[in-house]
Design a protein around this motif. Structure first.
Motif, mmCIF file in Angstrom:
data_model
loop_
_atom_site.group_PDB
_atom_site.id
_atom_site.type_symbol
_atom_site.label_atom_id
_atom_site.label_comp_id
_atom_site.label_asym_id
_atom_site.label_seq_id
_atom_site.Cartn_x
_atom_site.Cartn_y
_atom_site.Cartn_z
ATOM 1 N N MET A 106 -18.462 -3.229 -15.601
ATOM 2 C CA MET A 106 -18.698 -2.211 -13.888
ATOM 3 C C MET A 106 -18.479 -2.523 -13.322
ATOM 4 N N HIS A 107 -18.620 -3.868 -12.635
ATOM 5 C CA HIS A 107 -18.039 -4.844 -11.171
ATOM 6 C C HIS A 107 -16.586 -4.400 -11.273
ATOM 7 N N VAL A 108 -15.921 -5.299 -12.117
ATOM 8 C CA VAL A 108 -14.258 -5.078 -11.793
ATOM 9 C C VAL A 108 -13.449 -3.895 -12.110
ATOM 10 N N SER A 109 -14.011 -3.010 -12.983
ATOM 11 C CA SER A 109 -13.772 -1.902 -13.742
ATOM 12 C C SER A 109 -13.150 -0.287 -12.043
ATOM 13 N N VAL A 110 -14.604 -0.636 -11.904
ATOM 14 C CA VAL A 110 -14.613 0.318 -10.299
ATOM 15 C C VAL A 110 -14.168 -0.324 -8.657
ATOM 16 N N MET A 111 -14.104 -1.549 -8.926
ATOM 17 C CA MET A 111 -13.710 -2.659 -7.091
ATOM 18 C C MET A 111 -12.107 -1.825 -7.809
ATOM 19 N N ILE A 112 -11.086 -1.949 -9.042
ATOM 20 C CA ILE A 112 -10.225 -2.236 -9.050
ATOM 21 C C ILE A 112 -9.927 -0.534 -9.091
ATOM 22 N N LEU A 113 -10.655 0.711 -9.799
ATOM 23 C CA LEU A 113 -10.333 1.823 -9.108
ATOM 24 C C LEU A 113 -10.379 2.604 -7.966
ATOM 25 N N SER A 114 -10.840 1.421 -7.168
ATOM 26 C CA SER A 114 -11.150 2.015 -5.881
ATOM 27 C C SER A 114 -10.089 1.523 -4.818
ATOM 28 N N TYR A 115 -9.213 0.034 -5.713
ATOM 29 C CA TYR A 115 -7.950 -0.297 -4.961
ATOM 30 C C TYR A 115 -7.008 0.918 -5.202
ATOM 31 N N ALA A 116 -6.900 1.216 -6.109
ATOM 32 C CA ALA A 116 -5.948 2.265 -6.772
ATOM 33 C C ALA A 116 -5.591 3.285 -5.206
ATOM 34 N N THR A 117 -7.081 3.922 -5.219
ATOM 35 C CA THR A 117 -7.321 4.747 -4.681
ATOM 36 C C THR A 117 -7.272 4.700 -3.355
ATOM 37 N N LEU A 118 -7.619 3.632 -2.843
ATOM 38 C CA LEU A 118 -7.813 3.166 -1.681
ATOM 39 C C LEU A 118 -6.074 3.265 -1.171
ATOM 40 N N MET A 119 -5.538 2.490 -2.397
ATOM 41 C CA MET A 119 -3.809 2.471 -1.771
ATOM 42 C C MET A 119 -3.357 3.747 -1.844
ATOM 43 N N ILE A 120 -3.575 4.596 -3.098
ATOM 44 C CA ILE A 120 -2.389 5.814 -2.801
ATOM 45 C C ILE A 120 -2.907 6.483 -1.250
ATOM 46 N N GLY A 121 -3.971 6.411 -1.550
ATOM 47 C CA GLY A 121 -3.805 7.306 0.019
ATOM 48 C C GLY A 121 -3.416 6.079 1.597
ATOM 49 N N CYS A 122 -3.680 5.441 1.203
ATOM 50 C CA CYS A 122 -2.430 4.383 2.492
ATOM 51 C C CYS A 122 -1.643 4.599 1.983
ATOM 52 N N LEU A 123 -1.123 4.278 0.698
ATOM 53 C CA LEU A 123 0.815 5.181 0.984
ATOM 54 C C LEU A 123 1.002 5.542 1.458
ATOM 55 N N LEU A 124 0.047 7.195 1.193
ATOM 56 C CA LEU A 124 0.536 8.359 2.010
ATOM 57 C C LEU A 124 0.262 8.357 3.818
ATOM 58 N N SER A 125 -0.424 7.465 3.801
ATOM 59 C CA SER A 125 -0.775 6.966 5.573
ATOM 60 C C SER A 125 0.466 6.431 6.008
ATOM 61 N N ILE A 126 1.310 5.434 5.523
ATOM 62 C CA ILE A 126 2.138 4.728 5.509
ATOM 63 C C ILE A 126 3.695 6.038 5.524
ATOM 64 N N MET A 127 3.136 6.371 4.698
ATOM 65 C CA MET A 127 5.215 7.832 4.095
ATOM 66 C C MET A 127 4.554 8.379 6.104
ATOM 67 N N PHE A 128 3.753 9.123 6.005
ATOM 68 C CA PHE A 128 3.457 10.065 7.205
ATOM 69 C C PHE A 128 3.917 9.411 8.520
ATOM 70 N N LEU A 129 3.243 7.710 8.853
ATOM 71 C CA LEU A 129 3.985 7.307 9.850
ATOM 72 C C LEU A 129 5.323 6.735 10.097
ATOM 73 N N ILE A 130 6.336 6.696 9.096
ATOM 74 C CA ILE A 130 7.898 6.659 8.179
ATOM 75 C C ILE A 130 8.267 8.016 9.469
ATOM 76 N N ILE A 131 8.188 9.109 8.627
ATOM 77 C CA ILE A 131 9.088 10.593 8.962
ATOM 78 C C ILE A 131 8.213 10.852 10.336
ATOM 79 N N SER A 132 7.148 10.574 10.221
ATOM 80 C CA SER A 132 6.429 11.073 12.139
ATOM 81 C C SER A 132 7.770 10.202 12.452
#
Length: 293
Positions: free
Chosen positions: A139-165
């Protein structure tokens, strides 16, 4: 003669190989966006690699009689599976190639690190220590890792936003022609899409992070007699939560737009890796089982 363990290793190695190919395909498509068939091939390969990794993790679960999240190697494999699974869903829903481009890249990194750089001893399954023999492990570890993966994908899109802009601004500053006094509508739409996708994906990952921390606190009370002990992992998990709470607060109130929240998301990307990997190598804590010797 093939054993179940050998089949498991074949599945994981096949996943890594396919992830390399799919990453190259996605980035080729970004250079040549006219070739729509290329993106479909990349998406299909991600689905195939997710299938092989699912088999590999399932076999490891069956062979060792516990959910494969007890050490760093298994954690990295599950994180890779989370990246691929979330990418498959998001790319299908959002119909945007950038999700696949950033997700396949970080998936290739996590699989490569787990397969090529971790010692063989750390890749072997070992009996669970008493504190991990709980249903809260899944319960705990799987949900934490799923949250990490989701958040990191969103963060990487922000990083790409900064690079392109930033590249667009440099291009505009270097060109004095009156025809390029402002960005074209297509460039603005691209940046808006990246910004909006990042916000939507981080908004999905934040509740998962909150749920994972709450589950961890309940498990900690059951295992150690205290909901919160300021263990290094717990402290950095709280820092991670605060960073993304600040990000979402600024976006919901519309007080910041564009680069400022993207910078916070970039900081969040770094903080997640510190929380996930860095803390375990900096010093031992209550969460160091199977991670460092």
């Amino acid at each position: 003669m093939l054993t179940w363990i050998k089949i498991e290793n074949i599945c994981i190695n096949t996943t890594f190989l396919i992830s390399i190919i799919s990453t190259l395909i996605y980035w080729i498509y970004l250079v040549f966006p006219q070739k729509n068939s290329i993106s479909k091939i990349g998406y299909g390969l991600v689905c195939l690699s997710c299938f092989f990794l699912t088999i590999g993790l399932s076999l490891r679960w069956i062979i060792n009689h516990y959910f494969p999240l007890s050490n760093l190697y298994e954690s990295l494999l599950f994180l890779s599976w989370a990246f691929m699974s979330i990418q498959i869903v998001l790319e299908y829903k959002l119909k945007n190639i950038f999700v696949g481009a950033v997700s396949t890249s970080v998936t290739m990194f996590t699989l490569g690190y787990s397969s090529l750089f971790l010692p063989i001893e750390m890749q072997k399954a070992e009996p669970l220590v008493p504190a991990l023999k709980s249903n809260w492990l899944m319960m705990h570890v799987s949900v934490m890792i799923l949250s990490y993966a989701t958040l990191m994908i969103g963060c990487l899109l922000s990083i790409m936003f900064l690079i392109i802009s930033s590249k667009k601004m440099v291009s505009l500053n270097m060109n004095n022609s009156s025809k390029v006094q402002k960005m074209s509508s297509s460039n603005i739409n691209l940046l808006d899409n990246l910004d909006n996708m990042s916000y939507r994906i981080i908004s999905l990952g934040f509740p998962l992070l909150t749920l994972g921390i709450i589950a961890g606190a309940i498990w900690a009370n059951e295992a150690w007699g205290s909901y919160w002990s300021w263990d290094p992992k717990e402290t950095w998990a709280l820092i991670t939560w605060l960073i993304f709470a600040i990000y979402l607060h600024t976006r919901i109130n519309q007080s910041w737009q564009g680069k400022k929240p993207a910078i916070i998301a970039t900081l969040g990307f770094i903080i997640i890796w510190v929380c996930y990997l860095g803390v375990n190598f900096i010093g031992k804590g209550l969460h160091s089982y199977g991670w460092i010797s």
